[in-house]
Design a protein around this motif. Structure first.
Motif, short mmCIF file in Angstrom:
data_model
loop_
_atom_site.label_atom_id
_atom_site.label_comp_id
_atom_site.label_asym_id
_atom_site.label_seq_id
_atom_site.Cartn_x
_atom_site.Cartn_y
_atom_site.Cartn_z
N ALA A 152 0.93 -1.09 -0.13
CA ALA A 152 -0.02 0.04 -0.02
C ALA A 152 1.08 1.22 -0.09
O ALA A 152 1.84 1.35 0.96
CB ALA A 152 -0.95 -0.01 1.27
N THR A 153 0.53 2.10 -0.97
CA THR A 153 1.33 3.17 -1.21
C THR A 153 0.72 4.41 -0.19
O THR A 153 -0.57 4.66 -0.24
CB THR A 153 1.69 3.92 -2.55
OG1 THR A 153 2.12 2.90 -3.14
CG2 THR A 153 2.22 5.13 -2.72
N THR A 154 1.38 5.19 0.52
CA THR A 154 0.82 6.16 1.52
C THR A 154 1.56 7.38 1.60
O THR A 154 2.56 7.55 0.98
CB THR A 154 0.98 5.54 3.04
OG1 THR A 154 2.14 5.33 3.30
CG2 THR A 154 0.07 4.38 3.17
N ALA A 155 0.73 8.57 1.93
CA ALA A 155 1.37 9.72 2.36
C ALA A 155 2.00 9.95 3.55
O ALA A 155 1.71 9.04 4.37
CB ALA A 155 0.32 10.78 1.74
N TYR A 156 2.85 10.80 3.61
CA TYR A 156 3.62 11.29 4.81
C TYR A 156 2.49 11.33 6.05
O TYR A 156 1.40 12.16 5.93
CB TYR A 156 4.22 12.42 4.92
CG TYR A 156 5.02 12.62 6.17
CD1 TYR A 156 6.12 11.99 6.72
CD2 TYR A 156 4.72 13.45 7.19
CE1 TYR A 156 6.86 12.26 7.67
CE2 TYR A 156 5.15 13.88 8.42
CZ TYR A 156 6.24 13.03 8.65
OH TYR A 156 7.13 13.19 9.89
N GLY A 157 2.71 10.45 7.06
CA GLY A 157 1.77 10.47 8.28
C GLY A 157 0.54 9.56 8.19
O GLY A 157 -0.19 9.35 9.14
N GLN A 158 0.40 8.98 7.07
CA GLN A 158 -0.49 7.74 6.97
C GLN A 158 -0.08 6.48 7.56
O GLN A 158 0.97 6.32 7.35
CB GLN A 158 -1.02 7.92 5.55
CG GLN A 158 -1.67 8.84 5.04
CD GLN A 158 -2.28 8.73 3.72
OE1 GLN A 158 -1.59 8.14 2.91
NE2 GLN A 158 -3.58 9.32 3.30
N ASN A 159 -1.06 5.79 8.15
CA ASN A 159 -0.70 4.40 8.64
C ASN A 159 -1.94 3.45 8.15
O ASN A 159 -2.89 3.87 7.94
CB ASN A 159 -0.38 4.38 9.97
CG ASN A 159 0.80 5.08 10.41
OD1 ASN A 159 1.68 4.68 10.30
ND2 ASN A 159 0.34 6.35 11.06
N VAL A 160 -1.25 2.19 7.91
CA VAL A 160 -2.08 1.21 7.43
C VAL A 160 -2.59 0.26 8.57
O VAL A 160 -1.68 -0.06 9.45
CB VAL A 160 -1.43 0.26 6.30
CG1 VAL A 160 -2.53 -0.77 5.51
CG2 VAL A 160 -1.14 1.18 5.15
N TYR A 161 -3.98 -0.18 8.39
CA TYR A 161 -4.24 -1.10 9.57
C TYR A 161 -5.21 -2.18 8.75
O TYR A 161 -5.75 -2.29 7.67
CB TYR A 161 -5.30 -0.31 10.49
CG TYR A 161 -4.56 0.64 11.34
CD1 TYR A 161 -4.53 0.40 12.60
CD2 TYR A 161 -4.11 1.91 10.73
CE1 TYR A 161 -3.96 1.37 13.62
CE2 TYR A 161 -3.58 2.88 11.69
CZ TYR A 161 -3.49 2.56 12.94
OH TYR A 161 -2.83 3.65 13.83
#
Length: 241
Positions: A152-161
């Motif tokens: 999963a590609t995320t932006a700064y500060g995002q987290n995956v759950y």
């Protein structure tokens, strides 16, 4: 000829005492009914169960204290927003005895659903603490080591759950979702390891939590799988828009 005076009959003072003694003898001679005053013990019950709004989880079994398998007489358990999907309560059991039991869910409309696993059993111990701690519709068996991985590609500060239908996966509650981790050498792969019950259907999805606390769910239908009887369980997923 002098006539002897009539004999005066003395009051039989002992007769009332004899009557009282006879009554006491009869009362004291009555034996206590067999099996009277059987001691009961209170044990705690905890079960992890994902439910729908308005549902109630109950426990029933083969004793009078557990309702004799009658759903109408089953013992209701309770949960809160903070402890869900854990349902707890207390039941009575004869000291030193063994009881069979199962859990059931009663919907807001009165529909009853029993778990499909074989009857469970609990034996009260007179020398140690006895408690029930189970998962809905999951029998006994060693847990399976599960490994969840998603790209999963995320932006700064995002987290995956990770969140899903089991208590270990948060019971579809984003606030109780399992956080995944990544690293500079592994990004954009996120992962987590946890213990899951064996032979159990699993439904799950991934979500991204933003720095402001808002949540974005991945698209598509729920992902599904079934854990094996023993060993390990591994996924290799890709985030779906």
């Amino acid at each position: 000829m002098t006539t002897a005076p009539p004999r005066t009959t003395a009051t039989a003072w002992w007769r009332p005492l004899l009557l009282v003694a006879a009554l006491l003898t009869g009362l004291l001679g009555v034996a206590a009914p067999a099996g009277a005053a059987t001691a009961e013990a209170t044990i705690s019950v905890t079960v992890s169960a994902v439910t729908n709004p308005g549902d109630t989880v109950l426990i029933s079994g083969n004793t009078a204290q557990l309702g004799n398998w009658n759903p109408a007489a089953a013992v209701p358990l309770h949960t809160t927003a903070q402890t869900y999907p854990s349902w707890t309560g207390y039941v009575q059991i004869i000291e030193g005895s063994t009881a069979e039991y199962k859990f059931l869910i009663r919907s807001s409309t009165g529909v009853v659903t029993w778990e499909s696993v074989p009857n469970r059993s609990v034996t009260h111990s007179t020398t140690a603490i006895t408690a029930i701690d189970d998962r809905w519709n999951v029998g006994s068996g060693a847990p399976v080591a599960a490994s969840f991985r998603v790209t999963a590609t995320t932006a700064y500060g995002q987290n995956v759950y990770l969140v899903g239908n089991l208590a270990e996966l948060g019971g579809w509650n984003p606030a109780a979702a399992v956080p995944l981790t990544t690293g500079s050498g592994g990004y954009p792969t996120w992962g987590a390891g946890l213990q899951l019950p064996p032979n159990t259907p699993v439904a799950y999805k991934y979500l991204i939590r933003n720095p402001d606390g808002s949540v974005a769910w991945e698209g598509g239908a729920d992902r599904t799988a079934t854990t094996p009887p023993t060993g390990t369980f591994t996924t290799a997923d890709t985030w779906r828009q």
